[in-house]
Design a protein around this motif. Structure first.
Motif, mmCIF file in Angstrom:
data_model
loop_
_atom_site.group_PDB
_atom_site.id
_atom_site.type_symbol
_atom_site.label_atom_id
_atom_site.label_comp_id
_atom_site.label_asym_id
_atom_site.label_seq_id
_atom_site.Cartn_x
_atom_site.Cartn_y
_atom_site.Cartn_z
ATOM 1 N N ASP A 1 10.543 -57.087 0.568
ATOM 2 C CA ASP A 1 10.777 -58.056 0.048
ATOM 3 C C ASP A 1 11.624 -57.196 -1.006
ATOM 4 O O ASP A 1 11.749 -56.470 -1.766
ATOM 5 C CB ASP A 1 10.225 -58.596 -0.343
ATOM 6 C CG ASP A 1 10.389 -60.097 -1.230
ATOM 7 O OD1 ASP A 1 11.495 -60.668 -0.941
ATOM 8 O OD2 ASP A 1 10.270 -60.225 -2.348
ATOM 9 N N GLN B 1 20.962 -60.120 1.489
ATOM 10 C CA GLN B 1 20.652 -60.766 0.391
ATOM 11 C C GLN B 1 19.149 -60.516 -0.443
ATOM 12 O O GLN B 1 19.319 -60.847 -1.581
ATOM 13 C CB GLN B 1 21.329 -62.054 0.257
ATOM 14 C CG GLN B 1 20.896 -63.082 -1.006
ATOM 15 C CD GLN B 1 21.899 -63.238 -1.966
ATOM 16 O OE1 GLN B 1 23.199 -63.133 -1.077
ATOM 17 N NE2 GLN B 1 22.682 -63.898 -2.819
ATOM 18 N N ASP B 2 18.123 -61.032 0.314
ATOM 19 C CA ASP B 2 17.037 -61.159 -0.288
ATOM 20 C C ASP B 2 15.923 -60.326 0.341
ATOM 21 O O ASP B 2 14.593 -60.240 -0.221
ATOM 22 C CB ASP B 2 16.431 -62.475 0.307
ATOM 23 C CG ASP B 2 16.525 -62.681 1.347
ATOM 24 O OD1 ASP B 2 17.082 -62.466 2.146
ATOM 25 O OD2 ASP B 2 15.440 -64.284 2.031
ATOM 26 N N LYS B 3 16.083 -59.006 1.101
ATOM 27 C CA LYS B 3 15.239 -57.907 1.259
ATOM 28 C C LYS B 3 15.898 -56.741 2.319
ATOM 29 O O LYS B 3 17.406 -57.582 1.968
ATOM 30 C CB LYS B 3 14.413 -58.534 3.420
ATOM 31 C CG LYS B 3 15.329 -59.486 3.955
ATOM 32 C CD LYS B 3 13.998 -60.013 4.689
ATOM 33 C CE LYS B 3 15.314 -61.132 5.384
ATOM 34 N NZ LYS B 3 14.832 -62.288 6.412
ATOM 35 N N HIS C 1 15.551 -58.220 -3.680
ATOM 36 C CA HIS C 1 16.697 -59.169 -4.171
ATOM 37 C C HIS C 1 17.853 -58.809 -4.360
ATOM 38 O O HIS C 1 17.690 -58.228 -5.819
ATOM 39 C CB HIS C 1 16.237 -59.876 -4.667
ATOM 40 C CG HIS C 1 15.665 -61.271 -4.499
ATOM 41 N ND1 HIS C 1 15.792 -62.762 -3.594
ATOM 42 C CD2 HIS C 1 13.912 -61.569 -4.248
ATOM 43 C CE1 HIS C 1 14.261 -62.825 -3.021
ATOM 44 N NE2 HIS C 1 13.337 -62.150 -3.183
ATOM 45 N N GLN C 2 19.180 -59.017 -3.781
ATOM 46 C CA GLN C 2 19.789 -58.499 -3.952
ATOM 47 C C GLN C 2 20.482 -56.626 -4.249
ATOM 48 O O GLN C 2 20.654 -56.409 -5.484
ATOM 49 C CB GLN C 2 20.881 -58.825 -5.380
ATOM 50 C CG GLN C 2 21.392 -60.890 -4.712
ATOM 51 C CD GLN C 2 21.668 -61.586 -6.127
ATOM 52 O OE1 GLN C 2 21.516 -61.004 -7.590
ATOM 53 N NE2 GLN C 2 22.173 -62.350 -6.179
#
Length: 108
Positions: free
Chosen positions: A62, A82-84, A64-65
């Motif tokens: 996990d 984008q998120d991982k 983000h960005q």
């Protein structure tokens, strides 16, 4: 500030473990976090060690960005979405793996 990012990183990894508990056993994560005050970014290097509990084509962290670039790994590709962060390869059940990659991010 450095301690904040360490705690945030650990919380994210803890949440991650719950999602993939039947596929992968993350055994060790080491991260170097370097604040870049001049451009308001953080950079660093992450070493992720894991053992596959079942065969898979990818595992994820996990994140983000973030941008990433693989440094070391056994026939793997590291890709940021984008998120991982996806770690892709032909992972075999019972095999241990270690992947090292660089990252950068701009906290909001």
């Amino acid at each position: 500030m450095k301690h904040f990012w360490c705690v945030l990183l650990l919380i994210s990894f803890n949440w991650l473990f719950c999602q993939q508990a039947e596929i992968v056993d993350f055994t060790k994560i080491e991260a170097i976090i370097t604040p870049k005050v001049e451009n308001k970014q953080v950079e660093g290097v992450v070493s992720v060690s894991f053992t596959m509990l079942s065969a898979a084509k990818e595992v994820f962290l996990d994140a983000h960005q973030m941008t990433v670039s693989a440094r070391e790994g056994r026939n793997v590709v590291v890709v940021a979405e984008q998120d991982k962060i996806l770690i892709q390869g032909d992972f075999v059940q019972g095999q241990p793996y270690t992947v090292v990659f660089s990252y950068s991010a701009t906290p909001k």
